[in-house]
Scaffold this motif. Sequence first.
Motif, PDB file in Angstrom:
ATOM      1  N   VAL A   1       1.315  -1.361  -0.324  1.00  0.00           N
ATOM      2  CA  VAL A   1       0.141  -0.267   0.202  1.00  0.00           C
ATOM      3  C   VAL A   1       1.215   0.876   0.067  1.00  0.00           C
ATOM      4  O   VAL A   1       1.715   0.939   0.971  1.00  0.00           O
ATOM      5  CB  VAL A   1      -0.682  -0.232   1.159  1.00  0.00           C
ATOM      6  CG1 VAL A   1      -1.483   1.482   1.346  1.00  0.00           C
ATOM      7  CG2 VAL A   1      -1.956  -1.259   0.809  1.00  0.00           C
ATOM      8  N   PHE A   2       0.537   1.912  -1.107  1.00  0.00           N
ATOM      9  CA  PHE A   2       1.115   3.084  -1.315  1.00  0.00           C
ATOM     10  C   PHE A   2       0.559   4.337   0.223  1.00  0.00           C
ATOM     11  O   PHE A   2      -0.245   4.257  -0.440  1.00  0.00           O
ATOM     12  CB  PHE A   2       1.874   3.779  -2.607  1.00  0.00           C
ATOM     13  CG  PHE A   2       2.679   2.773  -3.284  1.00  0.00           C
ATOM     14  CD1 PHE A   2       3.952   3.155  -3.272  1.00  0.00           C
ATOM     15  CD2 PHE A   2       2.090   1.942  -4.314  1.00  0.00           C
ATOM     16  CE1 PHE A   2       5.016   2.827  -3.789  1.00  0.00           C
ATOM     17  CE2 PHE A   2       3.329   0.891  -4.322  1.00  0.00           C
ATOM     18  CZ  PHE A   2       4.438   0.974  -5.053  1.00  0.00           C
ATOM     19  N   THR A   3       1.417   5.111   0.119  1.00  0.00           N
ATOM     20  CA  THR A   3       0.439   6.411   1.379  1.00  0.00           C
ATOM     21  C   THR A   3       0.487   8.026   0.610  1.00  0.00           C
ATOM     22  O   THR A   3      -0.830   8.571   0.899  1.00  0.00           O
ATOM     23  CB  THR A   3       1.545   6.292   2.235  1.00  0.00           C
ATOM     24  OG1 THR A   3       2.852   7.217   2.621  1.00  0.00           O
ATOM     25  CG2 THR A   3       0.801   5.241   2.943  1.00  0.00           C
ATOM     26  N   SER A   4       0.699   7.082  -0.843  1.00  0.00           N
ATOM     27  CA  SER A   4       0.778   8.585  -1.521  1.00  0.00           C
ATOM     28  C   SER A   4       0.959   8.713  -2.936  1.00  0.00           C
ATOM     29  O   SER A   4       1.275   7.586  -3.219  1.00  0.00           O
ATOM     30  CB  SER A   4       2.135  10.342  -0.722  1.00  0.00           C
ATOM     31  OG  SER A   4       3.110   9.175  -1.386  1.00  0.00           O
ATOM     32  N   ALA A   5       0.192  10.078  -3.290  1.00  0.00           N
ATOM     33  CA  ALA A   5       0.425   9.493  -4.838  1.00  0.00           C
ATOM     34  C   ALA A   5       2.000   9.763  -5.434  1.00  0.00           C
ATOM     35  O   ALA A   5       1.588  10.996  -4.999  1.00  0.00           O
ATOM     36  CB  ALA A   5      -1.113  10.181  -5.631  1.00  0.00           C
TER      37      ALA A   5
ATOM     38  N   ILE B   1       1.880   6.006  -9.220  1.00  0.00           N
ATOM     39  CA  ILE B   1       0.109   5.570  -7.833  1.00  0.00           C
ATOM     40  C   ILE B   1      -0.757   7.092  -8.151  1.00  0.00           C
ATOM     41  O   ILE B   1       0.234   8.352  -7.602  1.00  0.00           O
ATOM     42  CB  ILE B   1       1.149   5.448  -7.254  1.00  0.00           C
ATOM     43  CG1 ILE B   1       1.097   4.798  -6.870  1.00  0.00           C
ATOM     44  CG2 ILE B   1      -0.390   5.226  -5.956  1.00  0.00           C
ATOM     45  CD1 ILE B   1       1.284   3.177  -7.595  1.00  0.00           C
ATOM     46  N   PRO B   2      -1.879   6.619  -8.672  1.00  0.00           N
ATOM     47  CA  PRO B   2      -3.061   8.008  -8.888  1.00  0.00           C
ATOM     48  C   PRO B   2      -3.066   8.404  -7.516  1.00  0.00           C
ATOM     49  O   PRO B   2      -3.266   7.724  -6.083  1.00  0.00           O
ATOM     50  CB  PRO B   2      -3.554   7.557  -9.741  1.00  0.00           C
ATOM     51  CG  PRO B   2      -3.626   6.323  -9.434  1.00  0.00           C
ATOM     52  CD  PRO B   2      -2.206   5.498  -9.458  1.00  0.00           C
ATOM     53  N   SER B   3      -3.476   9.671  -7.382  1.00  0.00           N
ATOM     54  CA  SER B   3      -4.396  10.151  -5.800  1.00  0.00           C
ATOM     55  C   SER B   3      -6.334   8.950  -5.762  1.00  0.00           C
ATOM     56  O   SER B   3      -6.442   8.384  -7.188  1.00  0.00           O
ATOM     57  CB  SER B   3      -5.053  11.324  -6.443  1.00  0.00           C
ATOM     58  OG  SER B   3      -3.352  12.250  -6.030  1.00  0.00           O
ATOM     59  N   PRO B   4      -6.048   8.391  -4.899  1.00  0.00           N
ATOM     60  CA  PRO B   4      -7.284   7.726  -4.556  1.00  0.00           C
ATOM     61  C   PRO B   4      -8.343   8.704  -5.584  1.00  0.00           C
ATOM     62  O   PRO B   4      -9.266  10.381  -5.327  1.00  0.00           O
ATOM     63  CB  PRO B   4      -7.320   7.284  -3.570  1.00  0.00           C
ATOM     64  CG  PRO B   4      -6.470   7.914  -2.824  1.00  0.00           C
ATOM     65  CD  PRO B   4      -5.762   8.948  -3.875  1.00  0.00           C
ATOM     66  N   ALA B   5     -10.018   8.072  -5.397  1.00  0.00           N
ATOM     67  CA  ALA B   5     -10.482   8.628  -6.326  1.00  0.00           C
ATOM     68  C   ALA B   5     -11.338   9.664  -5.285  1.00  0.00           C
ATOM     69  O   ALA B   5     -11.726   9.373  -4.039  1.00  0.00           O
ATOM     70  CB  ALA B   5     -12.050   8.189  -6.392  1.00  0.00           C
TER      71      ALA B   5
END
Length: 75
Positions: free
Chosen positions: A40-44, A69-73
């Motif tokens: 799990v990456f904690t940042s985009a 890794i994109p920002s979460p929706a």
Amino acid sequence: SASDPSPADAASTFTYRIAWGDGSSQTVTGPASGVSVAHVFTSAAAFTVAVRILDATKGQMPLSLLAPIPSPAGD
């Protein structure tokens, strides 16, 4: 997955050392056919994930890939 020209090494357990590119790392063992891991990456951001695969006699096969890794929706 990994490959090895030595049948004995190819049939043995491999060590997969993973540097996730965000300062964390993980080491797992398994067959040449590969292993499944999760992270799990904690940042985009764009992280370079590096994997070093070692066989029983410490022969190495390095590889790396860029994991965007994109920002979460909703962020």
